[in-house]
Design a protein around this motif. Sequence first.
Motif, PDB file in Angstrom:
ATOM      1  N   ARG A  33      14.494   6.147  15.026  1.00 18.60           N
ATOM      2  CA  ARG A  33      13.245   6.073  14.266  1.00 18.60           C
ATOM      3  C   ARG A  33      13.506   5.608  12.842  1.00 18.60           C
ATOM      4  O   ARG A  33      12.787   4.755  12.310  1.00 18.60           O
ATOM      5  N   LEU A  34      14.561   6.151  12.214  1.00 23.72           N
ATOM      6  CA  LEU A  34      14.870   5.735  10.851  1.00 23.72           C
ATOM      7  C   LEU A  34      15.348   4.286  10.835  1.00 23.72           C
ATOM      8  O   LEU A  34      14.991   3.516   9.939  1.00 23.72           O
ATOM      9  N   ALA A  35      16.145   3.889  11.825  1.00 23.22           N
ATOM     10  CA  ALA A  35      16.603   2.504  11.902  1.00 23.22           C
ATOM     11  C   ALA A  35      15.414   1.548  12.011  1.00 23.22           C
ATOM     12  O   ALA A  35      15.372   0.511  11.332  1.00 23.22           O
ATOM     13  N   HIS A  36      14.431   1.895  12.818  1.00 21.30           N
ATOM     14  CA  HIS A  36      13.240   1.052  12.953  1.00 21.30           C
ATOM     15  C   HIS A  36      12.450   1.009  11.651  1.00 21.30           C
ATOM     16  O   HIS A  36      11.910  -0.039  11.272  1.00 21.30           O
ATOM     17  N   GLN A  37      12.399   2.146  10.958  1.00 23.54           N
ATOM     18  CA  GLN A  37      11.700   2.212   9.672  1.00 23.54           C
ATOM     19  C   GLN A  37      12.356   1.263   8.662  1.00 23.54           C
ATOM     20  O   GLN A  37      11.677   0.517   7.947  1.00 23.54           O
ATOM     21  N   ILE A  38      13.686   1.283   8.617  1.00 22.13           N
ATOM     22  CA  ILE A  38      14.423   0.410   7.700  1.00 22.13           C
ATOM     23  C   ILE A  38      14.236  -1.050   8.095  1.00 22.13           C
ATOM     24  O   ILE A  38      14.021  -1.921   7.240  1.00 22.13           O
ATOM     25  N   GLN A  39      14.292  -1.314   9.380  1.00 19.22           N
ATOM     26  CA  GLN A  39      14.123  -2.682   9.866  1.00 19.22           C
ATOM     27  C   GLN A  39      12.755  -3.238   9.463  1.00 19.22           C
ATOM     28  O   GLN A  39      12.643  -4.391   9.004  1.00 19.22           O
ATOM     29  N   ARG A  40      11.702  -2.445   9.625  1.00 19.57           N
ATOM     30  CA  ARG A  40      10.361  -2.888   9.231  1.00 19.57           C
ATOM     31  C   ARG A  40      10.280  -3.144   7.735  1.00 19.57           C
ATOM     32  O   ARG A  40       9.679  -4.136   7.285  1.00 19.57           O
ATOM     33  N   PHE A  41      10.882  -2.245   6.951  1.00 17.34           N
ATOM     34  CA  PHE A  41      10.857  -2.387   5.499  1.00 17.34           C
ATOM     35  C   PHE A  41      11.536  -3.690   5.076  1.00 17.34           C
ATOM     36  O   PHE A  41      11.036  -4.418   4.215  1.00 17.34           O
ATOM     37  N   VAL A  42      12.664  -3.983   5.686  1.00 13.46           N
ATOM     38  CA  VAL A  42      13.410  -5.206   5.366  1.00 13.46           C
ATOM     39  C   VAL A  42      12.606  -6.437   5.758  1.00 13.46           C
ATOM     40  O   VAL A  42      12.546  -7.423   5.004  1.00 13.46           O
ATOM     41  N   ARG A  43      11.984  -6.387   6.924  1.00 16.52           N
ATOM     42  CA  ARG A  43      11.197  -7.539   7.385  1.00 16.52           C
ATOM     43  C   ARG A  43       9.986  -7.785   6.484  1.00 16.52           C
ATOM     44  O   ARG A  43       9.742  -8.923   6.053  1.00 16.52           O
ATOM     45  N   VAL A  44       9.251  -6.741   6.171  1.00 15.25           N
ATOM     46  CA  VAL A  44       8.043  -6.883   5.347  1.00 15.25           C
ATOM     47  C   VAL A  44       8.377  -7.385   3.948  1.00 15.25           C
ATOM     48  O   VAL A  44       7.664  -8.219   3.376  1.00 15.25           O
ATOM     49  N   ASN A  45       9.502  -6.889   3.383  1.00 17.76           N
ATOM     50  CA  ASN A  45       9.871  -7.242   2.011  1.00 17.76           C
ATOM     51  C   ASN A  45      10.864  -8.404   1.936  1.00 17.76           C
ATOM     52  O   ASN A  45      11.302  -8.766   0.844  1.00 17.76           O
ATOM     53  N   GLN A  46      11.180  -8.984   3.096  1.00 17.51           N
ATOM     54  CA  GLN A  46      12.064 -10.152   3.180  1.00 17.51           C
ATOM     55  C   GLN A  46      13.386  -9.911   2.428  1.00 17.51           C
ATOM     56  O   GLN A  46      13.801 -10.701   1.587  1.00 17.51           O
ATOM     57  N   LEU A  47      14.035  -8.807   2.784  1.00 16.72           N
ATOM     58  CA  LEU A  47      15.297  -8.417   2.149  1.00 16.72           C
ATOM     59  C   LEU A  47      16.471  -8.796   3.051  1.00 16.72           C
ATOM     60  O   LEU A  47      16.298  -9.003   4.263  1.00 16.72           O
TER      61      LEU A  47
END
Length: 202
Positions: A33-47
């Motif tokens: 769940r945390l990995a998916h949360q981080i993945q979404r954050f990176v995708r949305v913020n283009q990091l």
Amino acid sequence: MDLYIWRHPKPEQVEGLCFGQSEVSVDRRKLKRLAHQIQRFVRVNQLPKQIWVSPLQRSKQVGEYLVAQGFECYVDEQLLETHFGVWEGNPWSEISKEEIDSWCDNFADFAPTGGESLRHLFQRVAAWIEQQKQREAQATLNTGNKLEEKRKAYDNPKTVLLVGHAGWINTAKLIHQGQSVPIKAIHWPRPVRHGQLTHLKF
């Protein structure tokens, strides 16, 4: 430098235990769940798809899930939680009141036998942050179709993502605020929630 730190997921069956660098189990669903949360954050913020973790499984396993999603994962011992020495793995109720009192009264420099002091933790957190700020561009990845993309992610010190531990995160926050090592336990901030994101700009 923008430093994004997620605290690792909540471990299982640790209520009342003193643990810092001890291995404790975490429900795999929480890790994912945390990995998916981080993945979404990176995708949305283009990091950059790059994550730093400690060697402890509650941090490292999140990184391993992200590797399966195309992330680069870097393991660093400087990201470890505080080492509580002979206290590790023992119930807080079994640690003598005299030792606890000595710790609270000399919060900066007291260390349980075989453990580390808060001042030492501050030194290694500050050293890691400084290394990230001063990191020079370097290519350390193997050749491949995405070599240039991966090289840019590793070489870019402007954004750093990591899965960290409560004591480490609190220390980074105090360093960010320009505060010195707390002398008394009452000056130590409350820990962030498990899975919570902390953003620090250095």
